[in-house]
Scaffold this active site. Sequence first.
Site, PDB file in Angstrom:
ATOM      1  N   ARG A 156      23.213  29.850   8.771  1.00 58.06           N
ATOM      2  CA  ARG A 156      22.136  30.551   8.052  1.00 58.06           C
ATOM      3  C   ARG A 156      22.663  31.930   7.693  1.00 58.06           C
ATOM      4  O   ARG A 156      23.035  32.721   8.577  1.00 58.06           O
ATOM      5  CB  ARG A 156      20.891  30.665   8.933  1.00 58.06           C
ATOM      6  CG  ARG A 156      19.724  31.385   8.277  1.00 58.06           C
ATOM      7  CD  ARG A 156      18.503  31.400   9.200  1.00 58.06           C
ATOM      8  NE  ARG A 156      17.294  31.754   8.479  1.00 58.06           N
ATOM      9  CZ  ARG A 156      16.664  32.931   8.581  1.00 58.06           C
ATOM     10  NH1 ARG A 156      17.136  33.860   9.399  1.00 58.06           N
ATOM     11  NH2 ARG A 156      15.568  33.158   7.899  1.00 58.06           N
TER      12      ARG A 156
ATOM     13  N   ASP B 131      19.884  32.385  16.660  1.00 60.67           N
ATOM     14  CA  ASP B 131      19.807  33.629  15.901  1.00 60.67           C
ATOM     15  C   ASP B 131      20.902  34.590  16.360  1.00 60.67           C
ATOM     16  O   ASP B 131      21.178  34.693  17.561  1.00 60.67           O
ATOM     17  CB  ASP B 131      18.456  34.304  16.109  1.00 60.67           C
ATOM     18  CG  ASP B 131      17.343  33.639  15.317  1.00 60.67           C
ATOM     19  OD1 ASP B 131      17.662  32.934  14.344  1.00 60.67           O
ATOM     20  OD2 ASP B 131      16.174  33.825  15.680  1.00 60.67           O
TER      21      ASP B 131
END
Length: 307
Positions: free
Chosen positions: A184, A131
């Site tokens: 992502r 992330d």
Amino acid sequence: MSFTRKMVLSVAGNKVVSGFIKKYGMRLGAARFVAGETLKEAIEQVKLLNRDGLVVTLDHLGEFVFDEHEAMASTQACLDVLDAVKASGVNSNMSLKMTSLGLDLSKELCLKHMRLILDKAREHNNFVRIDMEDYAHIAITMEIFDELKREYGKHVGLVIQAYLFRTVDDMKHLEETYENCNLRLVKGAYLESPTVAFPNKVDVDQNYLKIIEMHLLSGHFSAVATHDDMVINHVKAFVKKHNIPNDRFEFQMLYGVRPETQRQLVKEGYAMRVYVPYGNDWYGYFTRRIAERPANAFFIIKNMFRK
């Protein structure tokens, strides 16, 4: 960033508010967005999602650890996720925040923990998504990702945030450096300075579509994380126009958000991945969900007054 979102993120930092939500939040409605406090609970939810044709990313919630013991505990939790996915046979990869692995303590400690996790992912033929966090951690995150990507190849990917000015340049670097760069693509959920991030939603939205198109055309795998019908329809039309096969991208949504749409996308033949968070340290994640969509706050308030 909208006034409402700024207000929610500011209020979330209040000790009285955070104490109340941490004590009662799961009962009042946070369980809609968090798949339980234990890995066992989360795996059961993954099984249910898989039965509906949805694939999953599991995330053991946590960030900003303050000593090596906490960092190792978070690392072990990630190893447990990969082992549980393998043992249960569910269709899930995992994501993590490197601050939970000791990034703020030292780069070397974080790399040590990341290699333990990625060794396990490679052993189980799985995938780990790193992330992207707040702006203060972006440069070191990119540096570590470059090092790990060279070592672990297809087993590691990254999140890219559309609201940052630097994003397009970061993507160009990644796309030109690696043969298989699974990204992502998100809008971004942290409170950032207008010196580093687009302050207006319209500019973030525009840049989001720009980086989606850019990555889809690059030949790399694209994970489009959105709950916005406009974005979803734009992607559908774009891939059709450019003859981009469905196995080169997937849609991603958060657990508990627009579940009917998630299942409809599966029926239409698209890969749909659900981001499934779990664990005790869910407060920061939950408040960002409230900030992104204030209607979620009314859902919590309504539950406070239910008998």
